[in-house]
Design an enzyme around this catalytic site. Structure first.
Site, short mmCIF file in Angstrom:
data_model
loop_
_atom_site.label_atom_id
_atom_site.label_comp_id
_atom_site.label_asym_id
_atom_site.label_seq_id
_atom_site.Cartn_x
_atom_site.Cartn_y
_atom_site.Cartn_z
N ASP A 1 12.72 5.71 15.67
CA ASP A 1 11.96 4.46 15.58
C ASP A 1 12.60 3.46 14.62
OD1 ASP A 1 9.95 5.52 17.24
OD2 ASP A 1 9.00 6.51 15.53
N ASP B 1 7.34 6.42 13.03
CA ASP B 1 7.65 7.30 11.89
C ASP B 1 8.97 8.04 12.01
OD1 ASP B 1 6.95 9.23 13.91
OD2 ASP B 1 6.53 10.65 12.28
N ASP C 1 4.46 4.15 18.28
CA ASP C 1 5.12 5.39 18.66
C ASP C 1 4.01 6.43 18.86
OD1 ASP C 1 7.17 7.40 18.95
OD2 ASP C 1 6.68 8.01 16.92
N CYS D 1 5.56 -23.85 -13.95
CA CYS D 1 6.10 -22.73 -14.73
C CYS D 1 6.97 -21.83 -13.86
CB CYS D 1 4.97 -21.90 -15.35
SG CYS D 1 3.87 -22.82 -16.44
#
Length: 740
Positions: free
Chosen positions: A643, A639, A459, A58
């Site tokens: 980064d 964050d 980080d 399918c």
């Protein structure tokens, strides 16, 4: 990190601002920003439900049909949810796609998760259960009649019992087999051999040969086998339905939080409206215990909100005027009036559900393998079945009954339902578990890639830490000194001063009574305490030598100045996440742009031996690229804007919900809450998921290697084939639920 400046009323604002009383409250708006950014890039996204889709064949049929429509960029079927997600130009409509799918034999409906949610799932389950009950009741009665026949009943009695069995069995097969017959007919009408075609043929053959035997007055009829075949096929499909419901995906979790109606204030009166009719700017009343139906801003009232299902945060948060709220949150204690900023399809909750559903439907190398295998299944099934029929007709000298039984057994036993469920069942279960832990998977291949990770790069500021200072040596000072320092700090808006006030408050220390408070720009705060002038600020202003770059000093006129030192506050669960990753044998690294002292201190606190300080954004990305070129598979957790390049270069990436928009868009997974501990769970669950997928493929392949030859040589009856086929599908689904 730049909180090392001395205390002063005229100092610059800190670089990292967390103005919310609860950092978790940014989670849903963050996800909305992610979804909005994705929508801008990709154009319109349509979701259609496929109630009759159930096998791997399918998937390719639906996707090929939809992708052939002009303007459609991509189509992805989620077999577990029975939905197709379509990325298309804005001129492509749901009605047009529904017509295309009808042309290839599939019923389709435009999907609104807020209205569908669990209701449609429950209806399908009740329908299957009703047909299963009818088949079971008929099966018991036909078997009672068969006992008498097999016990040696005379010719007249035997024929009578056969006709009574036919009267019970034939209507039962017609009624109970409708899910299979409807699906088979829909595919045959458009010239396609779906997986329900061989099942339907087997039911028809078993019933027809029994009726033929009865008409000819034969000694044996197999109405009991035909009804039992229907019963076992339905039992397998119902159990598969239930296991899918248990393995509830993150998209379903989010869709279940949507509220279909809202209480809108119009001319001072309350009007209950469908959520689709609520407009931006409307005022919506949310009573205690109610779930937030819209995104908005609190206009009136005060309460507490439960955001646990969205962010994983267990503690309620305060909500008052101007507090930003999101759809799906629960109002706990007081009535609120909310001014709508987004509702229905535009709400952050709806966009999150849409985003995750697309991710769950994405193709991986495993799904591509399953689809290629399933593409050859349908013609191969019928070739094997008709070949077996011809061979046994020749071998037995024309024994039609025996040849038909073998042909029917081959048709049933070779249904590749287990192969079709091998991947989506695991992906759905894993994404649901991770969502309940506070991780939102944005990209469908993220789980597959995360299972390959051997190195994790963090980080520092805003990732392992909160990006806000916290006092570290409050207990080293006399209570009276802390009381004076808290009173002076309360007069300043500097981040170190606010951190000192918060630390004293958390320790249960009330500020002293200090008079004539005055800020001295560039130096600090001074006042009068017990007739003496006291100061809090720069070391030299307080007559002391600086001992720490992130410290403020208190002088009271008694002895030397006291230094209050600070460190960036650790994000909850950071230590647990690092420890979990190390226990799993992963290499953990810390790469930060902060000063060496701050980075070294944090690395020591968390037990990270491999760390780098003062790294520029390009150097972070180069470090990740270098690890990749050395053969490592890197998970990057960050964050900030600095980064973004490293997140994009990593094998897989995670960003907190409080991250900048650029970082969240670049990452594959969003951490909704503040707790970092789920990152360790994500690596563990992704590895489990990879093992479960391989196990499911092994189950599916092993089943066919054993079962198909047994059916071909006549050692498996249609009844045994139905039980084996159902058992293989259920085994695959249950194996997916073993994720922990």
């Amino acid at each position: 990190m730049t909180i090392s400046a001395p205390l002063s009323g005229a100092m610059a604002e800190p670089e990292h601002v967390t103005a919310s009383a609860c950092p978790a409250c940014v989670a849903a708006p963050s996800a909305a920003a992610i979804a909005a950014a994705a929508a801008e890039e990709k154009g319109a996204r349509l979701m259609l439900s496929l109630p009759t889709a159930h096998c791997a064949a399918c998937i390719s049929t639906v996707e090929n049909a939809v992708q052939a429509v002009p303007g459609v960029r991509s189509a992805r079927v989620n077999l577990t949810l029975r939905r197709v997600s379509v990325e298309a130009d804005t001129d492509v409509t749901a009605d047009g796609l529904i017509g295309v799918l009808k042309g290839v034999g599939y019923e389709a409906h435009e999907l609104d998760p807020g209205l569908l949610s669990a209701t449609e799932t429950d209806r399908q389950g009740r329908d299957l259960l009703m047909r299963l009950g009818v088949a079971g009741f008929s099966m018991m009665n036909v078997m009672l009649l068969s006992v008498a026949v097999w016990s040696g009943a005379g010719d007249a009695t035997r024929d009578l019992f056969h006709w009574i069995s036919a009267a019970i069995a034939l209507p039962t097969v017609v009624f109970a087999g409708q899910p299979f017959f409807r699906s088979a007919w829909a595919s045959l009408r458009v010239g396609r051999l779906g997986m329900d075609v061989p099942i339907s043929l087997a039911l028809i053959l078993a019933s027809s040969i029994s009726l033929f035997e009865t008409w000819k007055g034969g000694h044996h009829a197999y109405f009991d086998a035909a009804v039992m075949l229907s019963f076992f096929l339905l039992a397998g499909r119902y159990l598969d339905h239930r296991t899918r419901a248990v393995a509830r995906s993150a998209a379903e979790e989010l869709a279940a939080l949507e509220v279909p109606r809202a209480v809108v204030l119009r001319d001072g009166a309350e009007v209950v409206l469908p959520i689709a009719e609520v407009a931006m700017g409307d005022l919506v009343r949310v009573r205690p215990g109610g779930r937030m139906p819209v995104d908005g801003v609190v206009a009136e009232g005060q309460s507490e909100l439960d955001r646990s299902l969205l962010t994983g945060e267990s503690l309620p948060v305060f909500a008052g005027p101007d507090t930003v709220v999101s759809a799906g949150e629960v109002n706990l204690t007081g009535p609120l009036v909310v001014r709508v900023t987004a509702a229905g399809r535009d709400s952050s909750l709806h966009r999150m559900a849409d985003l995750v559903a697309v991710a769950e439907s994405a193709k991986t190398r495993y799904t591509s393998l399953a689809e290629r295998a399933a593409r050859w299944y349908s013609p191969l099934v019928h070739i094997l079945s008709f070949g077996a029929f011809g061979f046994w007709m020749w071998k037995t000298g024309g024994d039609l009954r025996f040849a038909v039984n073998i042909s029917a057994a081959v048709l049933i036993i070779t249904c590749p339902c287990a192969l079709g469920l091998a991947v989506p069942a695991v992906v759905t279960a894993a994404s649901g578990k991770l969502f309940r832990k506070g991780l939102l998977i944005k990209h469908g291949t993220a789980l597959e890639r995360m299972a390959e990770v051997d190195t994790v790069v963090f980080d520092k500021t805003g990732t392992l830490t909160m990006g806000a200072p916290a006092v570290t040596n409050l207990g080293d000072h006399p209570r009276a000194a802390v009381e004076v320092a808290a009173a002076l700090a309360a007069a300043s808006s500097h981040p170190l001063a606010q951190a000192l006030v918060a630390g004293a408050r958390a320790a249960g220390i009330a500020p002293a009574r200090v008079e004539e408070l005055r800020e001295v720009p560039g130096y600090g705060v001074e006042g009068v305490w017990k007739g003496r002038r006291v100061r809090l600020g720069r070391a030299e202003w307080c007559g002391s030598e600086p001992v720490d770059t992130t410290a403020t000093y208190l002088c009271t006129g008694e002895g030397s100045a006291r230094a209050f030192t600070f460190a960036d506050s650790l994000r909850p669960g950071a230590a647990e996440a690092v420890a979990s990753l190390r226990e799993q044998g992963l290499r953990v690294m810390l790469i930060s742009g902060d000063a060496q002292g701050a980075v070294a201190g944090l690395a020591a606190r968390l037990g990270i031996e491999d760390w780098t300080a003062g790294a520029l954004p390009a150097e972070k990305a180069a470090a990740v690229t270098g690890l990749t070129q050395a053969g490592h598979r890197v998970l990057m957790v960050g964050d900030g804007l600095n980064d973004t390049a490293a997140l994009a270069a990593a094998h897989v990436s995670i960003s907190p919900a409080s991250a900048l928009d650029a970082a969240r868009v670049a990452s594959d997974i969003v951490l909704l809450g503040q707790d970092m501990a789920p990152i360790g769970d994500a690596l563990r669950i992704s590895r489990q998921a990879a093992r479960r997928i391989v196990e499911n493929f092994a189950v599916s392949a092993g089943y066919n290697v054993i079962a198909v030859p047994l059916a071909l040589v006549g050692m498996a009856t249609p009844l045994a084939a139905a039980a084996a086929m159902s058992l293989s599908s259920i085994t695959v689904s249950l194996n997916a639920l073993r994720l922990k």
